[in-house]
Design an enzyme around this catalytic site. Structure first.
Site, PDB file in Angstrom:
ATOM      1  N   ASP A   1      -3.765  11.099   0.944  1.00 56.04           N
ATOM      2  CA  ASP A   1      -4.959  10.343   0.590  1.00 56.04           C
ATOM      3  C   ASP A   1      -6.128  10.912   1.392  1.00 56.04           C
ATOM      4  OD1 ASP A   1      -6.583   8.212  -0.391  1.00 56.04           O
ATOM      5  OD2 ASP A   1      -6.260   7.148   1.479  1.00 56.04           O
ATOM      6  N   LYS A   2      -7.347  10.559   1.014  1.00 58.43           N
ATOM      7  CA  LYS A   2      -8.519  11.057   1.741  1.00 58.43           C
ATOM      8  C   LYS A   2      -9.096  10.006   2.680  1.00 58.43           C
ATOM      9  CE  LYS A   2     -12.676  11.001   0.143  1.00 58.43           C
ATOM     10  NZ  LYS A   2     -13.446  10.408   1.247  1.00 58.43           N
TER      11      LYS A   2
ATOM     12  N   ARG B   1     -21.670  16.353   2.431  1.00 61.88           N
ATOM     13  CA  ARG B   1     -22.080  15.658   1.220  1.00 61.88           C
ATOM     14  C   ARG B   1     -23.602  15.678   1.144  1.00 61.88           C
ATOM     15  NH1 ARG B   1     -18.328  10.273   1.037  1.00 61.88           N
ATOM     16  NH2 ARG B   1     -19.420   9.994  -0.951  1.00 61.88           N
TER      17      ARG B   1
ATOM     18  N   ARG C   1     -10.631  10.769  -8.551  1.00 57.65           N
ATOM     19  CA  ARG C   1     -10.640   9.597  -9.426  1.00 57.65           C
ATOM     20  C   ARG C   1      -9.223   9.198  -9.824  1.00 57.65           C
ATOM     21  NH1 ARG C   1     -15.378   7.133  -8.595  1.00 57.65           N
ATOM     22  NH2 ARG C   1     -17.187   8.372  -9.210  1.00 57.65           N
TER      23      ARG C   1
ATOM     24  N   LYS D   1     -33.015   8.719  -4.664  1.00 51.25           N
ATOM     25  CA  LYS D   1     -31.954   9.514  -4.049  1.00 51.25           C
ATOM     26  C   LYS D   1     -31.056  10.052  -5.174  1.00 51.25           C
ATOM     27  CE  LYS D   1     -30.161   6.348  -1.444  1.00 51.25           C
ATOM     28  NZ  LYS D   1     -29.443   5.571  -0.398  1.00 51.25           N
TER      29      LYS D   1
ATOM     30  N   ASP E   1      -3.149   5.352   3.926  1.00 52.06           N
ATOM     31  CA  ASP E   1      -3.432   4.250   4.848  1.00 52.06           C
ATOM     32  C   ASP E   1      -3.710   2.925   4.162  1.00 52.06           C
ATOM     33  OD1 ASP E   1      -5.946   5.005   3.783  1.00 52.06           O
ATOM     34  OD2 ASP E   1      -6.946   4.057   5.474  1.00 52.06           O
TER      35      ASP E   1
ATOM     36  N   ASN F   1      -3.299   0.976  -1.847  1.00 55.26           N
ATOM     37  CA  ASN F   1      -3.276   1.838  -3.029  1.00 55.26           C
ATOM     38  C   ASN F   1      -2.409   3.072  -2.819  1.00 55.26           C
ATOM     39  OD1 ASN F   1      -5.052   2.833  -1.117  1.00 55.26           O
ATOM     40  ND2 ASN F   1      -6.377   3.787  -2.609  1.00 55.26           N
ATOM     41  N   ASP F   2      -1.945   3.290  -1.607  1.00 58.50           N
ATOM     42  CA  ASP F   2      -1.073   4.439  -1.322  1.00 58.50           C
ATOM     43  C   ASP F   2       0.394   4.042  -1.226  1.00 58.50           C
ATOM     44  OD1 ASP F   2      -3.317   6.186  -1.035  1.00 58.50           O
ATOM     45  OD2 ASP F   2      -3.653   5.334   0.946  1.00 58.50           O
TER      46      ASP F   2
END
EC number: 7.6.2.1
Length: 1291
Positions: free
Chosen positions: A438-439, A697, A879, A668, A905, A908-909
């Site tokens: 995961d990120k 980013r 996504r 932005k 963590d 969702n993981d």
């Protein structure tokens, strides 16, 4: 307003519903209108009925729902015994020994039943005890969670504290700031006037950005304890389901029905933030909660080695059956041919003369042979090591303790360490080939930092990245910026070499830089060097990691393009939805917002001198630096509209009016520029590309000055769209936003770092060098995922990226067949690219969008997708939903057959973690869902490197050696029984005493093998990390191949033959004692057993590479313990010791032959293995053998170059990671250097040739006039043809 200061009371009065335009604040009727059209409450799927504030209604059926007690334990008190026994007897060896134990009660057994039952009970009992202890820890974690307190309404407006497990459906609860929600709750009201609250869902999805929830307007007045007393309502909603982001229901209040949607639902394990308190009614409890439904039962996982060990047991069992058949066949032949004449040897029952001994019945050879076969199955059972399983269980528990106690994997910040939540998979850590990560919260630390910016075409904060710095060190470049300046401006600067005389200084300077000579500086790089040195100052402000002396400390007010700079900072300070919070520092504020990027921008604006210090419903307040006076002034900006960010527009804007009445649109994410707004576009685009390559980013800033008439006409359209109720609302709002967000003037771009956790790039580099592929699975958008890929070195600049996403045409049709064809066509194109790509230095990276992934994972497409993905050096899936994470984990595991590790963590993981062979949860943050579903928990991602490369490598080799050694020693021991059967013509006599048989595996050979499994190290932890390529031995399963297994079986066969034959043929023809007495069965058995004990214990000493006093104590102590047992056993009464009475003192110990045979048998038995390892280390050494020799000879200290060379050789195979990026950068720099030298060389030679031509013309002219200076001119020409500064230059 001038005296406005932020406060809680002020913050409460904000009505955010009037600021927001899009889905997070739109009316529920609009959100659920479509869903409700097909919903019939009371029918299956929508049958839940909740009586608000009446929990007693849910005490009995049909409205009795699940309790709020949640358990993640694998067993319960009732299910432990049957489940644990099933787990134990899934193992083939345990099943065999259960059969042997049952047969031990029959008269055909060769041993006492206790000697077979006791080891089985001991082995199974220890294993079950380990399972119970591990599940007990899960139970304690559950108890801790279930015992948390929450305030529950008990009537009359009175709230009391209750444990989570006591909360019932229908209860009204009060949750205060920074508390977790105990169950799924319907929001009734909050401390804010308009009923909104902020929640953090890090436990569910790992994200720290805050989500906004809002109650129904009809329940806004329920904001005090007293108001709750008379509240009664009924909720009709969907049945429990795992969908986190959907909710459909109705609230029936005062005979009216109001639609409910996900905006009102507060999920269990979410956290209340920035809100003093909320009131809510409990809807789903315990196992019905959405978060709990997303978790599954703890799966039972077995390592590859353990599964392969079953096949080894099958092989040993086949050997057992084979020699048992040989025994039964030989016995039958012997019985039929010779026992007929030996009728007097048969045993008969005194009570029944017809009931002969069935084991020796010549008239029924078949029955006797069958019984003898069963007897042999029990007799030779020591070929199958029953103690292997219990020894491995003990070793794995001790290995897990050592992992847990490793101080190198302790995080000082969170005060947590690595935890092995199960010990069944220790050796599996050493065979991981793919990591799915995961990120957010796993690689990143949920924190944004302001790093760089480009304002009006000038880049600020531009320090050199780590890759360039490392490359410059290797190439010995003093000033990397000067080097880049030279090589990047190749074309323009080389044009100056048109004249020889005018270009000499410039050429000399460039040559100095390109040749990396320390004494020469490039004058043109002075400015860059100054910038670099200024940027080396590190800010200690959280969220602000920036320094540039040109604009810090209010120096930006002296800029030539002051208006553009000022507008840039105003966009940063005004275009957001943040809230200021008081800080301990004087005149410094902290900020909280929905996204961490906004927080970073607000902190940066504050540091640059524009402090956003408060807001009301329609006004924003700034403290700005007046460019003319340099003083801080307070200014107000009227907030007219806020246009939220959405994925289709990819912009966010605010429309504000300043004190002079000017209306500005501040944007932005600008991409719709006016013709006169592109002044800085070229430079800004170049800077943006550079920032993106550094993994930052980026976001563009722009503005537009609006006319009053234009704004008023547009605002009517926007207001009409905002008040629309229905599914077309968002589309109308987006169209209205597009109408005003155009003709923008570009100001610049900002670059923020999605801050990686400490040590992530270095850890990924080590893992890549160890031969592991790393896939990134994230729910973020593609651009963000790619930036993180660069930041953590999963991507390189020279990588060819393959982007798999649905085309616009396929998405428009929204037909499965069209989408499949689109994906397959793209995959076919990628295969063609892969076949043409021959440059091994340019690996491929695959970037997959979530919608495309959904199609690619379908049954008829996955066979096209998975082979391509597995061949790529790096895969990034963006996504991605939780379900897709679990699905891709399972499919990759099944397709590749490799060991897969998943790390995450959030909740969702959980599916991904449980599907993988090894699941790792990050425990450093507050979330525990992933941890509770994991096999191992880490406080930080960086510890994964040491867990795998050090402990995984060690555990794999330890367990492999353990199993092979067990096979060896049990074959060496068990086959001697078979040889004795052959020697005695299948008499059925047992060579060893029953106590010898019992003690062999349990006492006399158990401790050395445990020390091998716990303490063995082929190399130290430091060397493991210096040479990560050693880890690939586990991936290739080098130490547990069938060739090694067969080799150790043969070694055991040889040892057993040597020991048995040496004892038989030395003792048989010779007297055993001085008085001429020969050895009997007792002496033969004890002597053979002694040889076995010495041989197998000395054999393990040859296996061990890393000796401690514990190994010495266990090995030599086990041998000594055998003699102690013989002495004590012989001291017992003959009624107990039988033939062993005084055996050591009177017979064995006094006989020189006993000691001689023991020594000779041991040496000859060990000789084949000793020869094997000598040949292997001399002629076919493995990587660890070479490193051991270097360390032993001290060459790592004496010959540092050799040590460094070996380290570099181990890094060559990595295609991702920091080292691979440095290698790629080195190739790029060297290529630029070579190209630059060639250009300079050509320019120099052209200049020299031109001068020679001019000199020749002068000489010709002088010769025609008979100039007396001719020799001098010739000398000049000769000197000019050999310029001295080219002496050392080799293009």
């Amino acid at each position: 307003m001038a005296g406005f200061s932020p406060s809680v009371s002020r913050k409460k009065k904000l009505k955010w519903s009037k600021l927001y335009s899009f889905s997070c604040m739109k009316p529920c009727g609009a959100m659920v209108n479509e869903d409700l059209s097909s919903v019939v409450f009371g029918q299956p799927g929508f049958s839940r009925l909740v009586f608000c504030n009446e929990p007693h209604m849910h005490k009995a059926k049909p409205y009795k729902y699940a309790k709020n007690y949640v358990s993640t334990a694998k067993y319960s008190v009732v299910s432990f015994l049957p489940k644990a026994l099933f787990e134990q007897f899934r193992r083939v060896a345990n099943l065999y020994f259960l059969l042997a134990a049952l047969l031990s009660f029959s008269p055909i057994t060769a041993f006492d039943s206790v000697s077979l039952i006791a080891p089985l009970v001991f082995v199974v009992g220890i294993s079950m005890l380990k399972e119970a202890v591990e599940d007990w820890h899960r139970f304690l974690q559950d108890l801790n969670v279930n015992s948390r307190l929450v305030q529950v309404h008990i009537g009359g407006g009175i709230f009391v504290s209750k444990a989570w497990k006591e909360v019932c459906v229908g209860d009204v609860v009060k949750v205060t700031k920074d508390e977790y929600f105990p169950c799924d709750i319907l929001l009734l009201s909050s401390s804010y006037e308009d009923g909104i609250c902020y929640i953090e869902t890090m436990n569910l999805d790992g994200e720290t950005n805050l989500k906004v929830k809002r109650c129904l307007e009809e329940t806004l007045n329920l904001d005090k304890d007293e108001e709750i007393g008379d509240f009664k309502a009924i909720i009709r909603c969907e049945d429990p389901n795992p969908q986190l982001y959907t909710f459909v229901g109705n609230l029936e209040l005062r005979n009216k029905s109001f639609p409910l949607c996900p905006v009102q639902l507060l999920l269990r394990d979410s956290k209340l933030r920035n809100t003093e308190y909320i009131y809510g009614v409990v809807i789903f409890t315990g196992k019905d909660a959405k978060a709990v439904r997303n978790s599954t039962m703890v799966p039972s996982k077995r390592s590859r080695i353990e599964r392969k060990m079953d096949h080894v047991i099958y092989l040993l069992f086949s050997m057992l059956v084979l020699i048992s058949l040989l025994t039964a066949t030989g016995f039958s032949v012997f019985l039929k041919t010779r026992m007929v004449n030996g009728w007097y040897l048969r045993l008969e029952d005194d009570n029944n003369d017809d009931n002969d001994d069935l084991l020796f019945n010549p008239s029924s050879v078949l029955v006797s042979g069958l019984l003898q076969f069963l007897r042999a199955i029990i007799l030779y059972g020591y070929l199958i090591p029953i103690s292997l399983y219990v020894s491995i269980e003990v070793v794995k528990v001790l290995q897990a303790l050592l992992i847990n106690k490793d101080t190198q994997m302790y995080d000082d910040v969170s005060c947590k360490s690595v935890r092995a939540r199960t010990s069944n998979l220790n050796e599996e850590l050493g065979q991981v080939e793919m990591i799915l990560s995961d990120k957010t919260g796993t690689l990143t630390c949920n924190q944004m930092e302001f790093r760089k910016c480009s304002i009006a075409g000038i880049s600020y904060g531009g320090d050199i990245n780590k890759v360039d710095l490392e490359a410059s060190k290797i190439m010995n470049i003093v000033d990397i910026e000067a080097f880049q300046f030279c090589t990047d401006d190749l074309d323009t600067r080389s044009q100056s070499l048109q004249g020889f005389e005018s270009s000499m200084a410039d050429i000399g300077t460039q040559m100095a830089v390109l040749g990396t000579k320390k004494g020469v500086q490039n004058p043109s790089s002075n400015e860059n060097s100054e910038i670099s040195s200024a940027c080396k100052l590190v800010s200690n402000i959280k969220g602000f990691n920036f320094w540039d002396d040109r604009i810090m400390n209010k120096k930006w007010i002296h800029a030539s393009n002051l208006f553009d700079v000022t507008m840039f900072f105003r966009v940063m300070a005004l275009c957001h939805t943040g809230i200021p919070v008081e800080d301990d520092k004087v005149d410094m504020l902290k900020y909280e917002a929905e996204s961490p990027e906004e927080v970073a921008f607000l902190i940066a604006a504050q540091e640059f001198g524009l402090q956003f210090y408060g807001r009301t419903q329609s006004t924003m307040f700034l403290k700005e630096v007046d460019p003319y006076s340099g003083k801080v002034v307070k200014r107000q900006y009227k907030l007219l509209n806020l246009l939220e960010f959405c994925s289709s527009r990819k912009r966010m804007s605010v429309i504000v009016c300043n004190e002079d009445g000017q209306i500005f649109l501040l944007c932005k994410g600008a991409d719709r520029l006016a013709d006169n707004g592109r002044t800085y576009q070229e430079a800004t685009t170049r800077h943006l590309s550079s920032y993106a390559e550094d993994g930052l980013r980026t976001l563009a800033f722009a503005y537009r000055l609006l006319d009053d008439s234009e704004y008023k006409s547009w605002n009517k359209i926007f207001t009409q769209a905002k008040t629309t109720i229905g599914p077309e609302r968002e589309e109308l709002l987006e169209k209205a936003s597009e109408m005003i967000e155009k003709d923008l003037i570009l100001l610049g771009v900002v670059a923020v770092e999605d801050k990686l956790q400490k040590g992530v790039p270095e850890c990924i580099d080590k893992l890549a060098q160890a031969g592991m592929k790393i896939w990134l699975l994230t729910g973020d958008k593609k651009e963000t995922a790619i930036n993180i890929g660069y930041a953590c070195s999963l991507l390189r600049q020279d990588m060819k990226q393959l982007h798999l996403s649905l085309g616009k045409e396929a998405e428009t049709y929204d037909q499965l067949k069209v989408m499949k064809e689109d994906i397959i066509n793209q995959l076919d194109g990628f295969y063609r690219i892969m076949s043409k790509e021959s440059n091994q230095h340019s690996p491929l990276a695959l970037v997959v969008d979530g919608k495309a992934l959904e199609i690619a994972l379908r049954c008829d497409v996955k066979d096209h997708f998975l082979p391509l993905a597995v061949k790529c050096a790096s895969v990034i899936c963006c996504r991605v939903s939780p379900k897709q994470k679990a699905l891709i984990t399972r499919l990759v595991k099944e397709f590749t057959g490799k060991t897969i590790l998943a790390i995450g963590d959030g909740a969702n993981d959980v599916g991904m973690i449980q599907e993988a062979d090894i699941g790792v949860g990050i425990s450093g943050m507050e979330g525990m869902q992933a941890v509770m579903a994991s096999d191992f928990s880490l406080p930080q991602f960086r510890f994964l490197g040491r867990l795998l490369i050090v402990h995984g490598h060690w555990c794999y080799k330890r367990i492999s050696k353990m199993i092979l050694y067990f096979v060896y020693k049990n074959i060496a021991f068990g086959l001697t029984l078979f040889y004795y059967e052959l020697y005695t013509s299948f008499s059925g006599e047992v060579l060893y005493d029953d106590w010898y048989m019992t003690l062999f595996n349990v006492i006399l050979t158990s401790l050395p093998v445990i020390s091998l499994g716990v303490l063995e190290q082929d190399v130290s932890s430091e060397v493991c990390l210096q040479f990560p390529a050693l880890y690939q031995q586990g991936q290739r399963n080098t130490h547990f191949t069938w060739s090694r297994i067969i080799g150790w079986i043969l070694n055991g066969v040889v040892s057993s033959l040597v020991i048995f034959l040496s004892n038989i043929y030395i003792l048989s023809p010779n007297s055993f004692r001085k008085d001429g007495a020969v050895a009997d069965l007792t002496h033969l058995g004890a002597m053979t057993y002694t040889c076995i004990i010495w041989t197998v214990n000395c054999q393990i000493s040859l296996i061990i590479n890393h000796f401690t006093w514990i190994q010495h104590l266990f090995i030599w102590g086990s041998i000594f313990l055998w003699y102690i047992f013989l002495f004590v056993y012989g001291a017992l009464s003959p009624a107990y010791s039988e033939g062993g009475f005084h055996l050591l003192v009177e017979s064995l110990g006094t006989s020189p032959m006993y000691w001689t045979v023991t020594f000779l048998a041991m040496v000859v038995s060990l000789l084949p293995y000793f020869i094997h390892i000598a040949i292997q280390r001399l002629f076919f050494p493995m990587d660890d053998h070479v490193i051991q020799e270097i360390k032993y000879c001290g060459k790592d200290v004496d010959d540092d170059k050799m040590w460094q060379r070996e380290q570099n050789n181990s890094k060559k195979t990595a295609q991702i990671g920091f080292s691979a990026r440095v290698e790629a950068r080195l190739r790029d720099l060297k290529g630029n250097l070579q190209h630059k030298k060639e250009v300079i060389s050509v320019s120099l030679l052209s200049s020299v040739a031109a001068n020679l031509v001019r000199s020749a013309d002068d000489i010709s002219s002088a010769a025609s006039t008979q100039d007396p200076r001719l020799p001098q001119a010739s000398a000049v020409a000769e000197e000019s043809s050999h310029p001295t500064f080219l002496a050392d230059f080799k293009p």
